[in-house]
Write a protein that holds these residues in place. Structure first.
Motif, PDB file in Angstrom:
ATOM      1  N   THR A  46     -13.316 -17.608 -28.064  1.00 50.97           N
ATOM      2  CA  THR A  46     -14.631 -17.971 -27.520  1.00 50.97           C
ATOM      3  C   THR A  46     -14.763 -19.474 -27.379  1.00 50.97           C
ATOM      4  O   THR A  46     -15.270 -19.978 -26.366  1.00 50.97           O
ATOM      5  CB  THR A  46     -15.743 -17.410 -28.424  1.00 50.97           C
ATOM      6  OG1 THR A  46     -15.595 -15.991 -28.515  1.00 50.97           O
ATOM      7  CG2 THR A  46     -17.118 -17.741 -27.880  1.00 50.97           C
ATOM      8  N   THR A  49     -12.562 -20.722 -24.461  1.00 53.81           N
ATOM      9  CA  THR A  49     -13.166 -20.345 -23.184  1.00 53.81           C
ATOM     10  C   THR A  49     -14.368 -21.227 -22.865  1.00 53.81           C
ATOM     11  O   THR A  49     -14.512 -21.705 -21.731  1.00 53.81           O
ATOM     12  CB  THR A  49     -13.592 -18.865 -23.210  1.00 53.81           C
ATOM     13  OG1 THR A  49     -12.438 -18.069 -23.468  1.00 53.81           O
ATOM     14  CG2 THR A  49     -14.228 -18.446 -21.906  1.00 53.81           C
ATOM     15  N   LEU A  80      -6.828 -18.612 -18.403  1.00 49.97           N
ATOM     16  CA  LEU A  80      -7.964 -18.369 -19.295  1.00 49.97           C
ATOM     17  C   LEU A  80      -8.257 -16.872 -19.399  1.00 49.97           C
ATOM     18  O   LEU A  80      -8.567 -16.370 -20.481  1.00 49.97           O
ATOM     19  CB  LEU A  80      -9.197 -19.122 -18.795  1.00 49.97           C
ATOM     20  CG  LEU A  80     -10.408 -19.101 -19.712  1.00 49.97           C
ATOM     21  CD1 LEU A  80     -10.081 -19.782 -21.035  1.00 49.97           C
ATOM     22  CD2 LEU A  80     -11.581 -19.773 -19.047  1.00 49.97           C
ATOM     23  N   TYR A  81      -8.135 -16.162 -18.278  1.00 52.76           N
ATOM     24  CA  TYR A  81      -8.344 -14.712 -18.313  1.00 52.76           C
ATOM     25  C   TYR A  81      -7.265 -14.020 -19.134  1.00 52.76           C
ATOM     26  O   TYR A  81      -7.552 -13.065 -19.868  1.00 52.76           O
ATOM     27  CB  TYR A  81      -8.371 -14.142 -16.901  1.00 52.76           C
ATOM     28  CG  TYR A  81      -9.505 -14.676 -16.070  1.00 52.76           C
ATOM     29  CD1 TYR A  81     -10.812 -14.610 -16.508  1.00 52.76           C
ATOM     30  CD2 TYR A  81      -9.260 -15.261 -14.844  1.00 52.76           C
ATOM     31  CE1 TYR A  81     -11.856 -15.109 -15.753  1.00 52.76           C
ATOM     32  CE2 TYR A  81     -10.294 -15.762 -14.082  1.00 52.76           C
ATOM     33  CZ  TYR A  81     -11.596 -15.684 -14.533  1.00 52.76           C
ATOM     34  OH  TYR A  81     -12.615 -16.170 -13.782  1.00 52.76           O
ATOM     35  N   ASP A  84      -8.070 -14.616 -22.802  1.00 57.90           N
ATOM     36  CA  ASP A  84      -9.162 -13.759 -23.261  1.00 57.90           C
ATOM     37  C   ASP A  84      -8.730 -12.307 -23.383  1.00 57.90           C
ATOM     38  O   ASP A  84      -9.124 -11.612 -24.325  1.00 57.90           O
ATOM     39  CB  ASP A  84     -10.356 -13.876 -22.314  1.00 57.90           C
ATOM     40  CG  ASP A  84     -11.056 -15.219 -22.446  1.00 57.90           C
ATOM     41  OD1 ASP A  84     -10.863 -15.890 -23.476  1.00 57.90           O
ATOM     42  OD2 ASP A  84     -11.787 -15.590 -21.512  1.00 57.90           O
TER      43      ASP A  84
END
Length: 106
Positions: A46, A49, A80-81, A84
């Protein structure tokens, strides 16, 4: 009647009952470790991101912050995806292990 009173007396004395098994401490410890790791991985993902989005788009109105010119803005990208998605998978596995460890103590 005599057999019933003998059964009641045996039940009161605790004869014939299975002893209660103590909870498995190792299972609880590993479940707690998995819970803490899941929270740490989730918090780190988190944070990363949020910082990537702040750096890409800035904070507040478009007239200040790091992304002043709209033409120079760059989206955080696929990396980033992937981060995550990986963090979500790790948190899901650790949560499953934690739930399994907590259930084993019953």
């Amino acid at each position: 009647m005599h057999a019933d009173s003998a059964a009641v007396a045996a039940a009161r004395a605790g004869e014939g009952q299975a002893p209660l098994a103590p909870p498995r401490k190792k299972g609880y410890f590993l479940a707690n470790v998995a819970t803490v790791l899941a929270l740490a991985v989730g918090a780190a993902a988190t944070w990363i991101t949020a910082m990537a989005l702040v750096e890409a788009y800035g904070i507040g109105p478009h007239n200040f912050g790091q992304a002043v010119q709209a033409a120079r803005r760059e989206a955080p990208g696929v990396g980033l995806y992937l981060l995550d998605a990986g963090a979500l998978a790790v948190v899901a596995v650790l949560s499953w292990l934690a739930a399994r460890g907590y259930r084993s103590g019953r």
